[in-house]
Scaffold this motif. Structure first.
Motif, short mmCIF file in Angstrom:
data_model
loop_
_atom_site.label_atom_id
_atom_site.label_comp_id
_atom_site.label_asym_id
_atom_site.label_seq_id
_atom_site.Cartn_x
_atom_site.Cartn_y
_atom_site.Cartn_z
N ASN A 80 1.20 4.40 -9.64
CA ASN A 80 1.03 3.03 -10.51
C ASN A 80 2.66 2.47 -10.68
O ASN A 80 2.65 1.64 -10.51
CB ASN A 80 0.92 2.92 -11.65
CG ASN A 80 0.04 1.90 -12.23
OD1 ASN A 80 -0.24 0.88 -11.89
ND2 ASN A 80 0.33 1.62 -13.48
N TYR B 220 6.00 -4.42 -5.51
CA TYR B 220 5.18 -5.87 -5.59
C TYR B 220 5.63 -6.55 -6.55
O TYR B 220 6.27 -7.58 -6.49
CB TYR B 220 4.26 -5.32 -6.78
CG TYR B 220 3.24 -6.34 -7.11
CD1 TYR B 220 2.43 -7.55 -6.06
CD2 TYR B 220 2.73 -7.14 -8.39
CE1 TYR B 220 1.82 -8.56 -6.19
CE2 TYR B 220 2.21 -8.26 -8.43
CZ TYR B 220 1.18 -8.80 -7.29
OH TYR B 220 1.08 -9.76 -7.97
N ARG C 14 -5.36 -4.40 -7.92
CA ARG C 14 -4.79 -3.22 -7.87
C ARG C 14 -5.71 -2.55 -8.06
O ARG C 14 -6.57 -2.15 -8.60
CB ARG C 14 -3.28 -2.36 -8.31
CG ARG C 14 -3.99 -2.64 -9.76
CD ARG C 14 -2.46 -1.65 -10.77
NE ARG C 14 -1.56 -2.80 -11.24
CZ ARG C 14 -0.15 -3.07 -11.24
NH1 ARG C 14 0.08 -1.99 -11.45
NH2 ARG C 14 -0.06 -3.73 -11.59
N ALA D 42 9.44 1.31 -3.16
CA ALA D 42 7.79 1.73 -3.81
C ALA D 42 8.17 3.33 -3.67
O ALA D 42 8.32 4.46 -4.08
CB ALA D 42 7.25 1.16 -2.73
N ILE E 110 -5.76 2.78 -7.43
CA ILE E 110 -5.03 4.03 -7.33
C ILE E 110 -6.20 4.87 -7.38
O ILE E 110 -7.50 5.04 -7.81
CB ILE E 110 -4.33 4.77 -8.11
CG1 ILE E 110 -3.49 3.73 -8.79
CG2 ILE E 110 -3.69 5.66 -8.02
CD1 ILE E 110 -2.38 3.77 -8.62
N CYS F 183 5.03 4.38 2.42
CA CYS F 183 4.80 2.91 1.83
C CYS F 183 4.76 1.66 3.27
O CYS F 183 5.46 1.43 4.00
CB CYS F 183 5.81 2.41 0.74
SG CYS F 183 5.82 0.77 -0.09
N TYR G 233 -2.72 0.65 -3.83
CA TYR G 233 -2.58 -0.62 -3.18
C TYR G 233 -2.09 -1.85 -4.08
O TYR G 233 -3.58 -1.59 -4.94
CB TYR G 233 -3.97 -1.21 -1.68
CG TYR G 233 -5.21 -1.50 -2.51
CD1 TYR G 233 -4.96 -3.09 -2.73
CD2 TYR G 233 -6.14 -0.32 -2.56
CE1 TYR G 233 -6.43 -3.02 -3.83
CE2 TYR G 233 -7.30 -1.16 -2.68
CZ TYR G 233 -7.10 -2.24 -3.64
OH TYR G 233 -8.59 -2.87 -3.48
N ILE G 234 -1.71 -2.65 -3.96
CA ILE G 234 -1.68 -4.20 -4.69
C ILE G 234 -2.40 -5.09 -4.27
O ILE G 234 -1.84 -5.16 -3.03
CB ILE G 234 -0.40 -4.16 -6.02
CG1 ILE G 234 -0.95 -5.05 -6.75
CG2 ILE G 234 0.96 -3.74 -4.54
CD1 ILE G 234 0.35 -4.63 -8.16
N VAL H 270 1.05 -1.51 -0.06
CA VAL H 270 0.06 -0.05 0.17
C VAL H 270 0.90 1.05 -0.09
O VAL H 270 1.84 0.97 0.39
CB VAL H 270 -0.91 -0.29 0.76
CG1 VAL H 270 -2.36 0.97 0.93
CG2 VAL H 270 -1.40 -1.10 1.48
N LEU I 163 3.58 0.76 -6.72
CA LEU I 163 3.05 -0.29 -7.17
C LEU I 163 4.09 -1.07 -7.23
O LEU I 163 3.77 -1.93 -7.17
CB LEU I 163 1.32 0.54 -6.93
CG LEU I 163 0.57 1.19 -6.46
CD1 LEU I 163 -0.64 0.65 -6.87
CD2 LEU I 163 0.42 0.05 -5.34
N GLU I 164 4.32 -1.07 -8.97
CA GLU I 164 4.40 -1.84 -9.62
C GLU I 164 6.13 -2.60 -8.92
O GLU I 164 6.21 -3.65 -8.98
CB GLU I 164 5.08 -1.36 -11.11
CG GLU I 164 3.74 -1.90 -11.29
CD GLU I 164 3.42 -1.12 -12.79
OE1 GLU I 164 4.43 -0.65 -13.18
OE2 GLU I 164 2.09 -1.54 -13.91
#
Length: 365
Positions: free
Chosen positions: A55, A62, A358, A78, A360, A234, A351-352, A29, A58-59
């Motif tokens: 995004n 993740y 996910r 992140a 946003i 994060c 979040y993912i 998150v 997040l990627e």
């Protein structure tokens, strides 16, 4: 022999328990700040820029989790994205102090051992979150500040940059507007309300301004938007079942006297405990410090048995509001449940989950 066998079986069970795989629960998150964030103040182009940056953050985080990395590594990855973007008030996009400097704070905490690290008032460290991690992992201390923190970071091989790296025209203009607003408010206080208004301007002046925002361009509003807290953060849960929380910020526009907010204060703006949750906050730091917001959420879960969602809402939507504090938090618990409450107009957040799902979000709705 039977007793020995039972002992070995018990030991095996314990090892199996510790080796439990939480791959189906990994969660990340992020937040990019809370405040007066409205559609009226946001052009479609700028909204897309923010969503794209969130995004990517997040990627990156993740990807670390999916490859078996730790929650601390995912948090760092992140936050690096947001520290390297001029859109957020951290790292490259840090706001200016009254003296025209960029002074940054950051903190990290991991939930397994509850170790933590933080830096405050640094001006030459490209990625303050990495310096906070170095303090946690490579020193016996929790917090370092100013020149000492910068020297430590340099000795540990972190990237050091000239202070000019953090200069952005939009942030500098925001400082000039804040100073002008400060003068206007002080003059108004003296003439119209007997001195009962804002005293000394500074961070408070920046927070309470905004009456004339309708006269500014969309470009200007992106970087001030009345009351905008641009701290980034994060929280993550990794496949080992370990939680971590990290926060990084440039503080408040026009801040003075080496002011430090809640971001690097363990328990206020950053906190993680495997038994409960990981929390990163964004908002008016003084209120978050006084209310020990991040730890309070964990404490409500630990001592009262509250769920993450209920504990987070109790603190952010009730306690903080009653005390006059504005902002929000992101949090994740040991089961991968998340919470993202805020009492301001908006909060950049996303979040993912383990399955790649996910979301946003920016505004209240």
């Amino acid at each position: 022999m039977k007793k020995l066998s039972l002992t070995l079986l018990g030991a095996f069970c314990c090892i199996s328990a510790f080796a439990q795989d939480f791959s189906d629960k990994i969660t990340l998150v992020i937040h990019g700040g809370a405040g007066t964030i409205t559609r009226a103040n946001m052009s479609p182009e700028r909204e897309k820029a923010y969503r794209d940056a969130l995004n990517i953050a997040l990627e990156k985080g993740y990807e670390v989790l999916k490859q078996g990395g730790t929650s601390v590594q995912a948090v760092e990855a992140a936050i690096h994205v947001m520290e390297d973007s001029p859109l957020f008030n951290a790292g490259k996009g840090a706001v200016f102090t009254h003296e025209g400097k960029n002074e940054m704070d950051a903190a990290i905490m991991e939930g397994k051992t509850m170790k933590a690290g933080a830096v405050a008032g640094v001006t030459t460290i490209k990625n303050p979150i990495s310096a906070a991690i170095a303090v946690m992992d490579q020193s016996v201390h929790v917090m370092m500040a100013g020149k000492g923190a910068e020297q430590f970071a340099k000795e540990k091989g972190l990237e050091i940059v000239d202070p000019s790296y953090f200069y952005t025209e939009a942030r500098y203009k925001a400082l000039q507007r804040a100073k002008e607003q400060e003068k206007t408010e002080l003059d108004h206080d003296a003439k119209d309300d007997g001195g009962k208004g804002i005293k000394g301007g500074g961070a408070e002046g920046e927070l309470k301004k905004g009456a004339k925002t309708g006269q500014r361009s969309a470009e200007e509003l992106i970087f001030t938007e009345g009351k905008k807290f641009g701290t980034v953060g994060c929280v993550a849960l990794d496949r080992f079942g370990n939680l971590a929380a990290g926060t990084s910020t440039g503080g408040m526009t026009n801040k003075r006297y080496g002011r430090i907010g809640d971001a690097p204060i363990i328990g206020a703006g950053t906190y993680a405990n495997n038994a409960t949750c990981a929390v990163s906050a964004t908002g008016h730091g003084e209120y978050f410090i006084r209310s020990v917001v991040a730890h309070d959420i964990s404490a409500l879960m630990e001592y009262k048995g509250m769920s993450l969602n209920n504990a987070a809402n109790e603190v952010v939507m009730k306690k903080l509001v009653e005390r006059g504090g504005e902002g929000g938090i992101i949090a994740v618990d040991r089961d991968g449940n998340i919470a993202m409450p805020f009492n301001s107009e908006g909060m950049y957040r996303g979040y993912i989950k383990s399955d790649g799902r996910r979301e946003i979000l920016i505004y209240k709705d």
